[in-house]
Design a protein around this motif. Structure first.
Motif, PDB file in Angstrom:
ATOM      1  N   GLN A 186      10.205   9.163  -8.510  1.00  0.00           N
ATOM      2  CA  GLN A 186       9.728   8.478  -9.451  1.00  0.00           C
ATOM      3  C   GLN A 186       9.853   6.932  -9.999  1.00  0.00           C
ATOM      4  OE1 GLN A 186       7.901   8.828 -13.220  1.00  0.00           O
ATOM      5  NE2 GLN A 186       5.859   8.619 -12.051  1.00  0.00           N
ATOM      6  N   PRO A 187      11.210   7.092 -10.203  1.00  0.00           N
ATOM      7  CA  PRO A 187      11.982   5.728 -10.377  1.00  0.00           C
ATOM      8  C   PRO A 187      11.820   4.203  -9.435  1.00  0.00           C
ATOM      9  CG  PRO A 187      13.181   7.260 -11.876  1.00  0.00           C
ATOM     10  CD  PRO A 187      12.173   7.922 -11.153  1.00  0.00           C
ATOM     11  N   PHE A 188      12.250   5.176  -8.125  1.00  0.00           N
ATOM     12  CA  PHE A 188      12.489   4.838  -6.656  1.00  0.00           C
ATOM     13  C   PHE A 188      11.355   3.553  -5.981  1.00  0.00           C
ATOM     14  CE2 PHE A 188      15.648   7.061  -6.936  1.00  0.00           C
ATOM     15  CZ  PHE A 188      16.784   6.780  -6.532  1.00  0.00           C
ATOM     16  N   PHE A 189       9.519   4.373  -7.069  1.00  0.00           N
ATOM     17  CA  PHE A 189       8.852   3.613  -7.158  1.00  0.00           C
ATOM     18  C   PHE A 189       7.874   3.038  -8.387  1.00  0.00           C
ATOM     19  CE2 PHE A 189       7.926   8.587  -5.224  1.00  0.00           C
ATOM     20  CZ  PHE A 189       8.331   8.395  -3.643  1.00  0.00           C
ATOM     21  N   GLN A 190       8.651   3.029  -9.696  1.00  0.00           N
ATOM     22  CA  GLN A 190       8.152   2.473 -10.899  1.00  0.00           C
ATOM     23  C   GLN A 190       9.009   1.280 -10.476  1.00  0.00           C
ATOM     24  OE1 GLN A 190       8.479   5.542 -13.786  1.00  0.00           O
ATOM     25  NE2 GLN A 190       5.952   5.151 -13.591  1.00  0.00           N
ATOM     26  N   CYS A 191      10.169   1.551  -9.830  1.00  0.00           N
ATOM     27  CA  CYS A 191      11.596   0.317 -10.013  1.00  0.00           C
ATOM     28  C   CYS A 191      11.088  -0.891  -9.660  1.00  0.00           C
ATOM     29  CB  CYS A 191      13.175   0.181 -10.713  1.00  0.00           C
ATOM     30  SG  CYS A 191      12.974   1.687 -11.868  1.00  0.00           S
ATOM     31  N   ALA A 192      10.496  -0.583  -8.240  1.00  0.00           N
ATOM     32  CA  ALA A 192      10.474  -1.664  -6.776  1.00  0.00           C
ATOM     33  C   ALA A 192       9.232  -2.546  -6.630  1.00  0.00           C
ATOM     34  CB  ALA A 192      10.606  -0.171  -5.572  1.00  0.00           C
TER      35      ALA A 192
ATOM     36  N   ARG B 154       2.697 -12.948  -6.876  1.00  0.00           N
ATOM     37  CA  ARG B 154       3.935 -11.857  -6.958  1.00  0.00           C
ATOM     38  C   ARG B 154       3.180 -10.931  -8.620  1.00  0.00           C
ATOM     39  NH1 ARG B 154       8.164 -15.789  -6.051  1.00  0.00           N
ATOM     40  NH2 ARG B 154       7.793 -16.921  -8.187  1.00  0.00           N
ATOM     41  N   SER B 155       2.678 -11.855  -9.476  1.00  0.00           N
ATOM     42  CA  SER B 155       2.597 -10.594 -10.413  1.00  0.00           C
ATOM     43  C   SER B 155       1.276 -10.235  -9.709  1.00  0.00           C
ATOM     44  CB  SER B 155       1.517 -12.229 -11.456  1.00  0.00           C
ATOM     45  OG  SER B 155       2.590 -12.261 -12.075  1.00  0.00           O
ATOM     46  N   LEU B 156       0.088 -10.184  -9.139  1.00  0.00           N
ATOM     47  CA  LEU B 156      -1.288  -9.645  -8.787  1.00  0.00           C
ATOM     48  C   LEU B 156      -0.165  -7.985  -8.295  1.00  0.00           C
ATOM     49  CD1 LEU B 156      -4.326  -8.772  -7.676  1.00  0.00           C
ATOM     50  CD2 LEU B 156      -3.621 -10.246  -6.093  1.00  0.00           C
ATOM     51  N   ALA B 157       0.881  -8.747  -6.929  1.00  0.00           N
ATOM     52  CA  ALA B 157       1.411  -7.350  -6.204  1.00  0.00           C
ATOM     53  C   ALA B 157       1.605  -6.908  -6.973  1.00  0.00           C
ATOM     54  CB  ALA B 157       2.080  -8.239  -5.296  1.00  0.00           C
ATOM     55  N   THR B 158       2.826  -6.962  -8.213  1.00  0.00           N
ATOM     56  CA  THR B 158       3.772  -6.208  -8.999  1.00  0.00           C
ATOM     57  C   THR B 158       2.657  -5.203 -10.061  1.00  0.00           C
ATOM     58  OG1 THR B 158       4.938  -7.759  -9.361  1.00  0.00           O
ATOM     59  CG2 THR B 158       5.234  -6.290 -11.009  1.00  0.00           C
ATOM     60  N   ALA B 159       0.949  -5.732 -10.190  1.00  0.00           N
ATOM     61  CA  ALA B 159       0.475  -5.390 -11.271  1.00  0.00           C
ATOM     62  C   ALA B 159      -0.693  -4.219 -10.355  1.00  0.00           C
ATOM     63  CB  ALA B 159      -0.569  -6.269 -11.335  1.00  0.00           C
ATOM     64  N   THR B 160      -0.651  -4.521  -9.163  1.00  0.00           N
ATOM     65  CA  THR B 160      -0.986  -3.600  -7.782  1.00  0.00           C
ATOM     66  C   THR B 160      -0.161  -2.449  -7.630  1.00  0.00           C
ATOM     67  OG1 THR B 160      -2.335  -5.279  -6.856  1.00  0.00           O
ATOM     68  CG2 THR B 160      -2.034  -2.740  -5.759  1.00  0.00           C
ATOM     69  N   ALA B 161       0.971  -1.956  -7.862  1.00  0.00           N
ATOM     70  CA  ALA B 161       1.950  -1.691  -7.508  1.00  0.00           C
ATOM     71  C   ALA B 161       2.151  -0.706  -8.443  1.00  0.00           C
ATOM     72  CB  ALA B 161       3.404  -1.878  -6.371  1.00  0.00           C
TER      73      ALA B 161
ATOM     74  N   THR C  60      15.521  -1.089 -16.057  1.00  0.00           N
ATOM     75  CA  THR C  60      15.600  -0.713 -17.747  1.00  0.00           C
ATOM     76  C   THR C  60      13.965  -0.608 -18.269  1.00  0.00           C
ATOM     77  OG1 THR C  60      17.885  -3.029 -17.244  1.00  0.00           O
ATOM     78  CG2 THR C  60      16.787  -2.679 -19.592  1.00  0.00           C
ATOM     79  N   GLN C  61      12.998  -1.510 -17.692  1.00  0.00           N
ATOM     80  CA  GLN C  61      11.750  -1.440 -18.442  1.00  0.00           C
ATOM     81  C   GLN C  61      11.563   0.326 -18.826  1.00  0.00           C
ATOM     82  OE1 GLN C  61       9.777  -4.604 -16.574  1.00  0.00           O
ATOM     83  NE2 GLN C  61      10.037  -5.812 -18.938  1.00  0.00           N
ATOM     84  N   GLN C  62      11.849   0.333 -17.289  1.00  0.00           N
ATOM     85  CA  GLN C  62      10.761   2.068 -17.236  1.00  0.00           C
ATOM     86  C   GLN C  62      11.778   2.855 -17.750  1.00  0.00           C
ATOM     87  OE1 GLN C  62       8.271   3.150 -15.667  1.00  0.00           O
ATOM     88  NE2 GLN C  62       7.704   1.016 -13.936  1.00  0.00           N
ATOM     89  N   LEU C  63      13.781   2.365 -17.367  1.00  0.00           N
ATOM     90  CA  LEU C  63      14.200   3.854 -18.292  1.00  0.00           C
ATOM     91  C   LEU C  63      13.410   3.635 -20.058  1.00  0.00           C
ATOM     92  CD1 LEU C  63      18.137   4.037 -18.303  1.00  0.00           C
ATOM     93  CD2 LEU C  63      16.476   3.942 -20.073  1.00  0.00           C
TER      94      LEU C  63
ATOM     95  N   VAL D 156       0.982  -1.203   0.435  1.00  0.00           N
ATOM     96  CA  VAL D 156       0.039   0.298  -0.137  1.00  0.00           C
ATOM     97  C   VAL D 156       1.156   1.015   0.604  1.00  0.00           C
ATOM     98  CG1 VAL D 156      -1.364   1.766   1.460  1.00  0.00           C
ATOM     99  CG2 VAL D 156      -2.401  -1.681   0.920  1.00  0.00           C
ATOM    100  N   LEU D 157       2.039   1.129   1.111  1.00  0.00           N
ATOM    101  CA  LEU D 157       3.147   2.622   1.088  1.00  0.00           C
ATOM    102  C   LEU D 157       3.668   2.702  -0.284  1.00  0.00           C
ATOM    103  CD1 LEU D 157       4.302   2.078   4.284  1.00  0.00           C
ATOM    104  CD2 LEU D 157       2.114   3.710   3.523  1.00  0.00           C
ATOM    105  N   LEU D 158       4.171   1.823  -0.869  1.00  0.00           N
ATOM    106  CA  LEU D 158       5.005   1.699  -2.112  1.00  0.00           C
ATOM    107  C   LEU D 158       4.115   2.383  -3.570  1.00  0.00           C
ATOM    108  CD1 LEU D 158       7.764   1.903  -4.093  1.00  0.00           C
ATOM    109  CD2 LEU D 158       7.030  -0.484  -4.178  1.00  0.00           C
ATOM    110  N   SER D 159       2.294   2.296  -2.693  1.00  0.00           N
ATOM    111  CA  SER D 159       1.632   1.751  -4.485  1.00  0.00           C
ATOM    112  C   SER D 159       1.048   3.853  -4.031  1.00  0.00           C
ATOM    113  CB  SER D 159      -0.456   0.939  -3.970  1.00  0.00           C
ATOM    114  OG  SER D 159       0.218  -0.443  -4.378  1.00  0.00           O
ATOM    115  N   LEU D 160       1.095   4.154  -2.931  1.00  0.00           N
ATOM    116  CA  LEU D 160       0.726   4.965  -2.964  1.00  0.00           C
ATOM    117  C   LEU D 160       1.488   6.464  -3.049  1.00  0.00           C
ATOM    118  CD1 LEU D 160      -0.935   5.404   0.910  1.00  0.00           C
ATOM    119  CD2 LEU D 160      -2.142   5.594  -0.941  1.00  0.00           C
TER     120      LEU D 160
END
Length: 524
Positions: free
Chosen positions: A139-145, A159-166, A400-403, A38-42
């Protein structure tokens, strides 16, 4: 005292036994994993809220800042984001997930404060740009994590659900920009300042909560792959490589990870291409949603459609993320999403041309369906990239993907705007019908046009100007099964169709080895 070979052998044996013990389990999930998510998503939500804060009210922002455009501010954000991606992996590895995320949260707060100022008036535009740049750096410190967070805290079925949520929390941030910004500032330039104050207050609360509650890792790992990574990290005692190049002398190593992922990791380029296409298409549709609606003649509320588009992305990510978690059908799901997205983009291309206007319900439905389908491609392929690159650092993979995604977005914004002046005729025109481009006068000079789509919600559609000489049609043969009425598609719409089609063709040629899944579930 000299160290004997026998002693070294005993210590090595003890380390190997410890690794086997950790990897062997048992594994436990902790309820606090949801707090971290939740914190990372916010944090991710607020960072994209800042990026697209005035996308729903570009005219009001233009008047409040004395003639500055929202699109240029969004592009500055993307450029800062790309530069920061080069630093994310090294910073997070050196200081840890908790410290780097918390510091980025405070950096984002400072950036928001520079954007809103501390007085009753908006600060100088230079301060707004600087604040936007700081948020882009954070932002990369939230997007890449998200992939690292999901691998550290969640089971293999989550894992996929958690990654998709964030990752999709970014889309909720864009939705907040449309709903809150549109409702707060529409038709009232004087309310841009208090609106930015609200964003600053929200960033302060989330930064404080992250500092107080965010944790580095759970007491024990949740999966075999997490245990192996943790044991490998703790037992590694290799000295750092000798500095030989400029970046090495600065202590930066991400360029090495970038080279390995792009040129030596089999199967990585396909999920990278799908990820980049997803983030680029959703960013462009978000930034120019009002233009699409105006060109399609859809008299609907921009704020509601923009917010609904982001919510559709989140819902699609959750549903398809859960589906992929249970089936591991990364390739089939991605191909189905991209293939259907091409059809939907073609519908929008016809709707947004000069010749035909589809019903508003069709246009809005196509936009929302695109959110449901092209949006989830991003988190699904974030997880797929981690799978094919395992045991490579999840931070480096996502950075790498976010960049690549944000660099592509930054390059596509001006290209998208330039392509809009071209028009493709897909059926022959009648000699009695003249189709014209609204941004040019008869002399061929480009008229300066600021956010006409925003005025279209309250003002009648303006007449079209004479055709510019290079807005040419490409006639195609008339087939008896096609609608004989003239249709066309603008260059910006065609650009998105070609981007998705090329990605689909490229992705279809790859087969993927799910290396991490083999470790977590050897029976599969």
């Amino acid at each position: 005292m000299l160290e004997t070979p026998r002693k070294r052998k005993e210590e090595s044996t003890d380390e190997e036994a410890a690794v086997v013990a950790v990897v062997g389990g048992p594994y436990k999930l902790y309820a606090s994993r949801w707090v971290q998510l939740v914190l990372l998503s916010l944090l991710a939500l607020i960072s994209d809220w800042v990026c697209f804060a005035t996308a729903a009210v570009p005219r009001e922002f233009y008047e409040a800042t004395g003639g500055h455009q929202t699109a240029s501010l969004i592009n500055a954000f993307f450029v800062a984001n790309v530069a920061s991606c080069f630093l994310y992996t090294d910073v997070s590895r050196r200081f840890g997930l908790r410290a780097s995320t918390s510091a980025a949260g405070w950096t984002m707060f400072v950036g928001c404060l520079l954007r809103s100022g501390v007085s009753r008036r908006l600060p100088p535009y230079a301060s707004v740009v600087l604040g936007t740049t700081l948020v882009g750096v954070a932002q990369p410190f939230f997007q890449c994590a998200p992939p690292l967070l999901s691998a550290t805290w969640f089971s293999k079925r989550e894992r996929s659900l958690a990654t998709a949520t964030a990752l999709n929390a970014n889309q909720l941030g864009i939705a907040a920009a449309f709903v809150v910004g549109g409702g707060f500032c529409e038709g009232k330039p004087s309310r841009v300042k208090p609106y930015l104050d609200l964003v600053t207050a929200c960033s302060a609360v989330v930064a404080l909560a992250t500092w107080a509650l965010f944790e580095e890792k759970p007491p024990t790992p949740p999966t075999a792959s997490a245990a192996a990574r943790e044991a490998d990290t703790s037992s590694s005692s290799e000295p750092p490589p000798e500095p030989a190049r400029c970046l090495d002398r600065l202590g930066l190593t991400f360029h090495r990870s970038l080279y390995v992922l792009l040129f030596r990791t089999k199967g990585f380029l396909a999920p990278l291409a799908a990820f980049v296409t997803s983030i680029a298409v959703t960013n462009l549709l978000s930034a120019f949603a009002g233009d699409y609606l105006d060109r399609a003649g859809a008299r609907v509320d921009l704020a509601l459609v923009g917010a609904a588009f982001q919510v559709a992305i989140v819902l699609g990510g959750i549903v398809l993320g859960a589906f992929v978690d249970s089936t591991r059908a990364y390739k089939a799901t991605t191909l189905a999403c991209l293939g259907t997205s091409i059809f939907l983009l073609l519908v929008l291309a016809v709707a947004c041309g000069y010749d035909a206007h589809l019903p508003a319900t069709v246009v809005v439905s196509a936009i929302l369906a695109l959110g449901l389908l092209v949006g989830p491609v991003q988190p699904i392929n974030a997880e797929l990239a981690v799978e094919v690159a395992h045991p490579f650092d999840e931070n480096a993979v996502e950075a790498t993907q976010q960049l690549a995604g944000n660099l592509c977005s930054a390059l596509l914004v001006p290209l998208y705007q330039a392509a809009a002046v071209f028009d493709l005729q897909v059926l022959p025109f009648s000699d009695k019908i003249t189709y014209k481009h609204p941004r040019h006068d008869g002399s061929g000079a480009i008229k300066k046009q600021i956010y006409r789509f925003d005025k279209a919600r309250t003002e009648p559609r303006p007449p079209l100007a004479p055709t510019h000489p290079f807005v040419q049609g490409l006639p195609l043969p008339r087939f008896h099964f096609l609608d004989p009425r003239p249709h066309d598609a603008r260059g910006d719409s065609i650009l998105l169709v070609l981007l998705v089609a090329a990605t689909l063709s490229f992705f279809a040629n790859f087969n993927f080895e799910l290396k991490r899944l083999k470790l977590d579930d050897p029976a599969r």
